[in-house]
Design a protein around this motif. Structure first.
Motif, short mmCIF file in Angstrom:
data_model
loop_
_atom_site.label_atom_id
_atom_site.label_comp_id
_atom_site.label_asym_id
_atom_site.label_seq_id
_atom_site.Cartn_x
_atom_site.Cartn_y
_atom_site.Cartn_z
N PHE A 6 0.25 -0.76 -0.39
CA PHE A 6 0.08 -0.06 0.03
C PHE A 6 0.82 1.11 -0.08
O PHE A 6 0.85 2.09 -0.93
N ASP A 7 2.09 0.95 1.00
CA ASP A 7 3.00 2.43 0.78
C ASP A 7 3.65 2.85 -0.42
O ASP A 7 3.21 3.64 -0.94
N ARG A 8 4.23 1.19 -1.01
CA ARG A 8 5.03 1.66 -2.19
C ARG A 8 3.80 2.86 -3.05
O ARG A 8 4.02 3.63 -4.52
N GLU A 9 1.99 1.66 -3.75
CA GLU A 9 1.26 2.22 -4.44
C GLU A 9 1.22 3.66 -4.38
O GLU A 9 0.74 4.60 -5.29
N LEU A 10 0.45 3.76 -2.76
CA LEU A 10 0.27 5.50 -2.96
C LEU A 10 1.42 6.57 -2.89
O LEU A 10 0.90 7.25 -3.76
#
Length: 172
Positions: A6-10
């Motif tokens: 999630f952090d990477r995509e965000l």
């Protein structure tokens, strides 16, 4: 989706999603707040994200829904927090001389309808109207409290019917 994914995509979609938030709010500070709230919601529900679907579209939907919810909340809050001075026009008396004639006629009509009730309904109704409690009325009349409640309900119904009939006749 894991928290790390999630952090990477965000991080990859941050500039596009922030631009979308800025377009909705038209204010930099509000856009930052909106983006932060939406990112928090997205993180909280990241396990509901279906792998293989469009992450940016999913987050844009969260941003849009968060924005709509804020607008609704602010609109309700604005209506509820108006100062009382804004409503004084509604409580001001616009008549120079108060006219109580119509209300006096209605009160006389109600008392005439009360006089038409039988004594077993009129007495408890008038006592209750004057502030007596059910137990005091029951003790005075020598009947159970349930009977008093029933008689009061019946008296109200009879008065309502009588007043409605008189109103229907007078409007003809």
């Amino acid at each position: 989706m894991t928290a790390l994914e999630f952090d990477r995509e965000l991080t990859n979609a941050k500039s596009i999603l922030f631009s979308f938030a800025l377009k909705l709010t038209k204010d930099y500070q509000n856009a930052q707040d909106l983006f932060q709230d939406a990112a928090t919601r997205g993180y909280r529900y990241c396990e509901k994200f279906e792998t293989g679907t469009n992450f940016r579209a999913w987050m844009a939907t969260i941003i849009r829904n968060t924005f709509i919810n804020r607008c609704r909340y602010n609109q309700k809050r604005r209506n509820l927090s108006e100062p009382i001075e804004a409503f004084t026009f509604a409580i001001e008396n616009k008549n120079i001389v108060p006219n109580e004639g119509e209300s006096n006629l209605r009160i006389q009509e109600i008392y005439r309808s009360l006089d038409n009730l039988s004594e077993i309904y009129r007495t408890p109704f008038l006592m209750h109207l004057n502030g007596y409690e059910y137990k005091d009325i029951a003790q005075h009349m020598g009947v159970p409290i349930g009977t008093i409640k029933s008689r009061l309900s019946t008296a109200r119904s009879m008065l309502k019917t009588a007043i409605q009939q008189k109103s229907a006749i007078s409007s003809i």
